[in-house]
Design an enzyme around this catalytic site. Sequence first.
Site, mmCIF file in Angstrom:
data_model
loop_
_atom_site.group_PDB
_atom_site.id
_atom_site.type_symbol
_atom_site.label_atom_id
_atom_site.label_comp_id
_atom_site.label_asym_id
_atom_site.label_seq_id
_atom_site.Cartn_x
_atom_site.Cartn_y
_atom_site.Cartn_z
ATOM 1 N N PRO A 23 7.972 2.906 29.260
ATOM 2 C CA PRO A 23 7.284 1.703 29.749
ATOM 3 C C PRO A 23 6.190 1.265 28.788
ATOM 4 O O PRO A 23 5.451 2.093 28.256
ATOM 5 C CB PRO A 23 6.679 2.167 31.083
ATOM 6 C CG PRO A 23 6.490 3.647 30.908
ATOM 7 C CD PRO A 23 7.650 4.100 30.061
ATOM 8 N N THR A 25 3.262 -1.959 28.426
ATOM 9 C CA THR A 25 2.643 -3.222 28.791
ATOM 10 C C THR A 25 2.772 -4.185 27.621
ATOM 11 O O THR A 25 2.365 -3.873 26.507
ATOM 12 C CB THR A 25 1.165 -3.011 29.149
ATOM 13 O OG1 THR A 25 1.091 -2.263 30.367
ATOM 14 C CG2 THR A 25 0.442 -4.341 29.325
ATOM 15 N N GLN A 98 8.124 1.121 36.654
ATOM 16 C CA GLN A 98 6.920 1.938 36.713
ATOM 17 C C GLN A 98 5.877 1.232 37.582
ATOM 18 O O GLN A 98 5.538 0.071 37.337
ATOM 19 C CB GLN A 98 6.336 2.185 35.326
ATOM 20 C CG GLN A 98 5.167 3.171 35.364
ATOM 21 C CD GLN A 98 4.453 3.311 34.040
ATOM 22 O OE1 GLN A 98 3.800 2.374 33.606
ATOM 23 N NE2 GLN A 98 4.583 4.469 33.414
ATOM 24 N N TYR A 180 -5.481 5.348 35.338
ATOM 25 C CA TYR A 180 -5.221 4.467 36.468
ATOM 26 C C TYR A 180 -5.448 5.222 37.781
ATOM 27 O O TYR A 180 -5.909 6.357 37.778
ATOM 28 C CB TYR A 180 -3.840 3.834 36.333
ATOM 29 C CG TYR A 180 -3.725 3.060 35.039
ATOM 30 C CD1 TYR A 180 -4.670 2.080 34.721
ATOM 31 C CD2 TYR A 180 -2.724 3.328 34.116
ATOM 32 C CE1 TYR A 180 -4.616 1.392 33.514
ATOM 33 C CE2 TYR A 180 -2.666 2.640 32.908
ATOM 34 C CZ TYR A 180 -3.613 1.677 32.619
ATOM 35 O OH TYR A 180 -3.570 1.005 31.422
ATOM 36 N N ARG A 227 5.155 10.057 35.773
ATOM 37 C CA ARG A 227 4.742 10.161 34.371
ATOM 38 C C ARG A 227 3.354 10.780 34.289
ATOM 39 O O ARG A 227 2.425 10.347 34.977
ATOM 40 C CB ARG A 227 4.722 8.794 33.693
ATOM 41 C CG ARG A 227 4.653 8.925 32.158
ATOM 42 C CD ARG A 227 4.694 7.587 31.480
ATOM 43 N NE ARG A 227 5.250 7.714 30.123
ATOM 44 C CZ ARG A 227 4.874 6.975 29.097
ATOM 45 N NH1 ARG A 227 3.930 6.058 29.237
ATOM 46 N NH2 ARG A 227 5.433 7.123 27.911
#
Length: 359
Positions: A23, A25, A98, A180, A227
């Site tokens: 993944p 961004t 994700q 996060y 992850r």
Amino acid sequence: MNALFQPARFGELALANRVVMAPMTRSRASSDHVPTAEMVDYYAQRASAGLIVAEGTSPSADGIGYCRTPGIYSEAQIRAWREVTDAVHARGGQIVLQLMHCGRVAARANKPAGSRSVAPSAVAARTQLFTDSEGMADTDLPHALSLDEVAAVIGDYRQAALNARAAGFDGVELHGTSGYLPMQFIATNSNLRDDRYGGPLANRIRFTLEVLQAMAEAIGAGRVGLRLCPGNPYNDVEDPDPEATLKALLAGIDCMGLAYLHIMRSPVQGLDAFAIARQGFAGALIANDGFDGPSAAAHISSGAAEAVSFARHYIANPDLVERLREGHALARFDRHTLYSPGPAGYSDYPSRAGEPALE
């Protein structure tokens, strides 16, 4: 190199090969966080991957942190994502989404109207984010979640998993690193709570485990991945003992029957996250960070992982599987267009034949 091109099964996910697209961004969603036509092209071009893990996507409006990143909480977003998954499946690919709740890693200028920045505790992240309207901006001081609100956020993840399936995704991956929300609960500088989600390590990992359990109950554990990157300090998080955290998380998920664990190389000197994950997790491992074709094949052949994921190599090489299989050189990407709007430096990289990969 043959190890890269063998089929595999990770829970309910059937992979045609062991090359996974990690993944990334790329900030190509619309300003209201809806996937765009460029995103349809981009993912369809890379459908020969054994598995695509689509970019970090917010389970709620509160979870948005960056500009032009997608969500999966509205009907418009679900419809737009369905165009992506249909295009990938039409080319024989598998794709999971994700789920990334940014928590306190958020700036007001990037967030939808009426949303909040939330976190385990009211402690701002010592970092700045780019905004389209204001340039670089400080992160928000987050609202500290109450126990009822923690339960509601877990419910948002559960619904997001259901929405992902409604959008045609084959499964979901929980983003459990990079500072996060799950990592904010684990980190001792962002979690100052004294309830069941704070204090001892067993309490600080509880949120991550409960989110995974909720998603597994919603769509089946065989369609859920996680992850991790032990010790990653990105976005101002501090873990005093990342090895203990990794082992505790592995003990917590090992009985869940998850589709896979996506484990990144740890930045902590002397911490071999790959070896610890291999020993502590009985399911499929996807290894990530710093691999090329030969090292990925060797890693799989050694039994250290079942697959390897590639990030930067997938930016400029939509036909990465074919290039690795045929031994061709890999193209280099343009750093200046990594996060800029539009197709330039995103869906306009050609296949090796010099023609656009998407017809």
